[in-house]
Every structure is written in C-alpha cells, then in structure tokens.
Design a protein around this motif. Structure first.
Motif, PDB file in Angstrom:
ATOM      1  N   ALA A  75      38.171  -3.667 135.405  1.00  0.00           N
ATOM      2  CA  ALA A  75      37.805  -4.903 134.399  1.00  0.00           C
ATOM      3  C   ALA A  75      38.156  -4.462 133.191  1.00  0.00           C
ATOM      4  O   ALA A  75      38.001  -3.123 132.515  1.00  0.00           O
ATOM      5  CB  ALA A  75      36.476  -5.192 134.542  1.00  0.00           C
ATOM      6  N   GLY A  76      38.695  -5.288 132.161  1.00  0.00           N
ATOM      7  CA  GLY A  76      38.770  -4.660 130.766  1.00  0.00           C
ATOM      8  C   GLY A  76      38.634  -6.012 129.785  1.00  0.00           C
ATOM      9  O   GLY A  76      38.735  -7.131 130.350  1.00  0.00           O
ATOM     10  N   ASN A  77      38.685  -5.992 128.438  1.00  0.00           N
ATOM     11  CA  ASN A  77      38.744  -6.888 127.508  1.00  0.00           C
ATOM     12  C   ASN A  77      39.828  -6.954 126.713  1.00  0.00           C
ATOM     13  O   ASN A  77      40.354  -5.762 126.327  1.00  0.00           O
ATOM     14  CB  ASN A  77      37.385  -6.843 126.787  1.00  0.00           C
ATOM     15  CG  ASN A  77      36.137  -7.722 127.613  1.00  0.00           C
ATOM     16  OD1 ASN A  77      36.397  -8.588 128.195  1.00  0.00           O
ATOM     17  ND2 ASN A  77      35.052  -7.085 127.432  1.00  0.00           N
ATOM     18  N   HIS A  78      40.171  -8.074 126.062  1.00  0.00           N
ATOM     19  CA  HIS A  78      41.563  -8.319 125.317  1.00  0.00           C
ATOM     20  C   HIS A  78      41.146  -8.903 123.982  1.00  0.00           C
ATOM     21  O   HIS A  78      40.353  -9.942 123.701  1.00  0.00           O
ATOM     22  CB  HIS A  78      42.453  -9.181 126.185  1.00  0.00           C
ATOM     23  CG  HIS A  78      42.581  -8.849 127.429  1.00  0.00           C
ATOM     24  ND1 HIS A  78      43.882  -8.197 127.787  1.00  0.00           N
ATOM     25  CD2 HIS A  78      41.760  -8.693 128.467  1.00  0.00           C
ATOM     26  CE1 HIS A  78      43.577  -7.796 128.909  1.00  0.00           C
ATOM     27  NE2 HIS A  78      42.512  -8.036 129.675  1.00  0.00           N
ATOM     28  N   GLY A  79      42.017  -8.268 122.734  1.00  0.00           N
ATOM     29  CA  GLY A  79      41.794  -8.581 121.632  1.00  0.00           C
ATOM     30  C   GLY A  79      42.546  -9.822 121.261  1.00  0.00           C
ATOM     31  O   GLY A  79      42.096 -10.604 120.433  1.00  0.00           O
ATOM     32  N   VAL A  80      43.491 -10.195 122.150  1.00  0.00           N
ATOM     33  CA  VAL A  80      44.221 -11.638 121.960  1.00  0.00           C
ATOM     34  C   VAL A  80      43.123 -12.757 122.152  1.00  0.00           C
ATOM     35  O   VAL A  80      43.467 -13.826 121.627  1.00  0.00           O
ATOM     36  CB  VAL A  80      45.512 -11.755 123.041  1.00  0.00           C
ATOM     37  CG1 VAL A  80      44.798 -12.001 124.431  1.00  0.00           C
ATOM     38  CG2 VAL A  80      46.260 -12.758 122.633  1.00  0.00           C
ATOM     39  N   CYS A  81      42.060 -12.353 122.583  1.00  0.00           N
ATOM     40  CA  CYS A  81      40.964 -13.357 122.643  1.00  0.00           C
ATOM     41  C   CYS A  81      40.485 -14.066 121.495  1.00  0.00           C
ATOM     42  O   CYS A  81      40.206 -15.238 121.229  1.00  0.00           O
ATOM     43  CB  CYS A  81      39.593 -12.996 123.521  1.00  0.00           C
ATOM     44  SG  CYS A  81      39.972 -12.987 125.402  1.00  0.00           S
ATOM     45  N   ASP A  82      40.692 -13.090 120.358  1.00  0.00           N
ATOM     46  CA  ASP A  82      40.462 -13.684 118.939  1.00  0.00           C
ATOM     47  C   ASP A  82      41.259 -14.855 118.684  1.00  0.00           C
ATOM     48  O   ASP A  82      40.955 -15.666 117.697  1.00  0.00           O
ATOM     49  CB  ASP A  82      40.692 -12.384 117.964  1.00  0.00           C
ATOM     50  CG  ASP A  82      39.854 -11.259 118.070  1.00  0.00           C
ATOM     51  OD1 ASP A  82      38.709 -11.486 118.726  1.00  0.00           O
ATOM     52  OD2 ASP A  82      40.189 -10.267 117.610  1.00  0.00           O
ATOM     53  N   LYS A  83      42.281 -15.284 119.345  1.00  0.00           N
ATOM     54  CA  LYS A  83      43.195 -16.351 119.050  1.00  0.00           C
ATOM     55  C   LYS A  83      42.526 -17.534 119.843  1.00  0.00           C
ATOM     56  O   LYS A  83      43.178 -18.563 119.616  1.00  0.00           O
ATOM     57  CB  LYS A  83      44.706 -16.346 119.515  1.00  0.00           C
ATOM     58  CG  LYS A  83      45.190 -15.110 118.731  1.00  0.00           C
ATOM     59  CD  LYS A  83      45.642 -15.629 117.159  1.00  0.00           C
ATOM     60  CE  LYS A  83      46.622 -14.911 116.413  1.00  0.00           C
ATOM     61  NZ  LYS A  83      46.075 -13.589 116.153  1.00  0.00           N
ATOM     62  N   GLY A  84      41.568 -17.655 120.631  1.00  0.00           N
ATOM     63  CA  GLY A  84      40.904 -18.591 121.033  1.00  0.00           C
ATOM     64  C   GLY A  84      41.338 -19.102 122.307  1.00  0.00           C
ATOM     65  O   GLY A  84      41.618 -20.166 122.657  1.00  0.00           O
ATOM     66  N   VAL A  85      42.373 -18.202 123.054  1.00  0.00           N
ATOM     67  CA  VAL A  85      43.198 -18.564 124.163  1.00  0.00           C
ATOM     68  C   VAL A  85      42.341 -18.941 125.346  1.00  0.00           C
ATOM     69  O   VAL A  85      42.627 -19.125 126.707  1.00  0.00           O
ATOM     70  CB  VAL A  85      44.185 -17.598 124.301  1.00  0.00           C
ATOM     71  CG1 VAL A  85      45.285 -17.686 123.265  1.00  0.00           C
ATOM     72  CG2 VAL A  85      43.487 -16.036 124.657  1.00  0.00           C
TER      73      VAL A  85
END
Length: 338
Positions: A75-85
């Motif tokens: 499991a991991g989290n992603h900085g690209v989520c800042d783009k609202g994807v």
C-alpha cells in the motif's frame, strides 16, 4: 542472482537480468510427459495442463505442489492526487490497510478459501510520493528502498506468491507507467479506477499526458522514479525477490501488471516466472496484456485490486496441480489408449 539490498543504483538492479535464475527445462518436460500419460485426451485440460508444467519448471520437479502460498498486498499514497484525479481521499488507503489487518476485506476472504497466508505492507502512507506531472515521483534512493522492502517481504518458504496493491490514485500512476513504458495515447490507458466518470477520466488522461511529456526519454526501471508509487516499486522488488528463490508469481490486475512494466521494458526475462491472474475490467488492461504477451488465467469482470483476482487464480492453480498429481495414468488405470 544479486540481492536488491546490494544494489546502489537502478542500473545495478537492471544488470540483475544477466544473473537470473531460470526454469528447469527437464522438470517441465517431465511434467509435460506426465500430462500426456494421464487418463484424458491430450490437451483436454487446457490451461490447467500449462499451469502444472509452468509450476514444475520453477519448482524443479515433475510433480509440483503448493505447500505454502503467500499473498502480499503493498500500500502507498501518491502526490498526483493533488491534481484531483481520485474520487476518494488518500486517507482511505490507511483505512483499507486497517480493514485488511482486521480481516474485513475481500482479499482476506479469498486468501482464506484459497489457502494463502496474507501480509499487508504499508509503505510510508503519511509521506505520499511527489506529483509525477510536476517532477519525479521519487528519488532513486526511495525507489531502491521500496524495492528492497518488497523483496524482503517474500517468504523464502513459499511455493507460490500472490501479489496485490492498495493506494488511492494508483490507477492514474498505473496508466502513466503503461503509457510511458509502452507508448500510445494517455486516454487509451486510463479507466474509471475507483469510480471516475467521463470528466474524471478526461482529467486523468490530461495529467498522465502531462507527466509522460515531462519525463520523455525515461525508460526501464527509471520509470519507477519518474512515475511510480512506493507500492508499485515494492511489487517489482517482490517479483525479483521471488525470482531469486525460484518462486512463481501470480500478478493481480491492471495496477499490479502495470507496476512491472519497468521490469518488462528493462528485460522481458525478468517476468518469466510470472503469470497474470485475471483480466481486469479496467480498459487499459487488455492492451497491457497484449503488449506484454501475457494471457490471464481468468476473466471475471473484476476491478477491485487488493490481489483479489490473483487469489482466485490461485484456486485454479491448486486445481491444476490436483489433477496433475492425483489423476491415474492410462497404465495405472488399465485404460486403453495411453
């Protein structure tokens, strides 16, 4: 075969292709000969026969078995989520990890019925990767650390390894890895993920295209640094850790298959011991499977992740080996035609 923990660079990991362990051709041929002697028309069990031969090659014996099955979910989290994807907040990743640990997720039930020991490895959930559309997602050192965690999580006593993942936003990361590694338009690689509609998919395609343009020319294992999540790097590490021990691997669906694109583009031989458990409902998966020359074991219209499709495929593998080892030969059964 070199250990990932001994590698100081991604180039050194890529060089492991020269020292890979390989399947035992004689054991595979002996298993194939046994299949021809069993009380059935040759080839009548189809893919079950192929899976038995595949297992025989990696176990080094004509009568392979699953003594111990391991399932790993990273499991991991992603900085690209800042783009609202992503339609769900990243806090859901940690919440689902807690659900796995409490035994409440689909993968827990499937591992129980498939006879697999499940472990969940959370990788710095409070420290998401960077936004790949703005710059590299990880440093080379971060990639190597995540790969080492993946390799170290592999149980040396496992007969087979089931791999899965969890990470809000990682369907976007998977699309970026596939697009950058295998080419094509970004829109063809993105899908609904956890429920994105048409507008959400268009945004994902835009972000993936922006990232691929930003990291143009990046290839091989360096794709993990440019785009990857820690869980995807850990999947690559687990694949290599299993290979060093000659443990065959069942990959899950789209995200898990996309995670190993960097290995595939570095050297397709890295994946010789891997099969894909199922064809995901994510539209990019069929395209990905074709590009990688992989044929999934099952098609069940699943798109959950977690290793769920791979766990169901483990049941098919067990069925294949029960037939391979338990059926009588023509001679043993006194049946004519063998």
């Amino acid at each position: 075969m070199t250990s990932i923990s001994d590698c100081s660079s991604l180039a050194a990991v890529a060089a492991m292709a020269r020292t890979l362990t390989h399947a035992d051709a004689e054991a595979a041929e002996a298993a194939r000969a046994r299949q021809m002697s069993l009380t059935k028309p040759p080839g009548s069990l189809g893919r079950l026969e192929e899976l038995a031969v595949w297992m025989a090659g990696w176990q080094g014996g004509a009568r392979p078995s699953v003594r111990q099955a391991q399932a790993l979910v990273f499991a991991g989290n992603h900085g690209v989520c800042d783009k609202g994807v992503n339609p769900f907040p990243q806090a859901v990743t940690a919440q689902m990890v807690a659900n796995f640990e409490a035994g409440g997720a689909a993968i827990n039930q499937l591992c129980r019925v498939a006879g697999a020991d499940l472990s969940v490895v959370a990788l710095d959930l409070d420290r998401p990767t960077a936004d790949f559309s703005e710059g590299p997602a990880m440093t080379e050192a971060e990639v190597l650390a995540a790969m080492a965690q993946g390799a170290e999580a592999v149980d040396p006593g496992a007969s087979v390894l089931v791999l899965g993942e969890m990470g809000i936003g990682n369907s976007t990361t998977a699309a970026a890895l596939a697009c950058a590694g295998l080419g094509g338009d970004a829109a063809g690689w993105v899908g609904p993920g956890t429920g994105s509609g048409a507008a959400g998919r268009a945004l994902k395609a835009q972000v993936v295209a922006q990232g691929v343009a930003r990291h143009a020319g990046v290839s091989g294992l360096h794709l993990l640094a440019a785009f990857g999540g820690r869980e995807q790097a850990a999947i690559c590490g687990a694949v290599l850790g299993a290979r060093a021990r000659r443990i065959p691997v069942i990959l899950d669906g789209y995200i898990c298959t996309a995670a190993v694109v960097p290995l595939f583009t570095a050297d397709p031989g890295f994946l010789d011991h891997c099969v894909v458990g199922h064809a995901s409902r994510e539209p990019g998966h069929a395209r990905l499977l074709e590009a990688m020359g992989q044929r999934p074991i099952l098609t069940l219209d699943m798109a959950l992740g977690e290793g769920s499709g791979a766990a169901v495929a483990l049941m098919v593998l067990r069925a294949a080996l029960e037939c391979h080892n338990g059926m009588a030969t023509f001679a043993e059964a006194g049946v004519s035609g063998g």
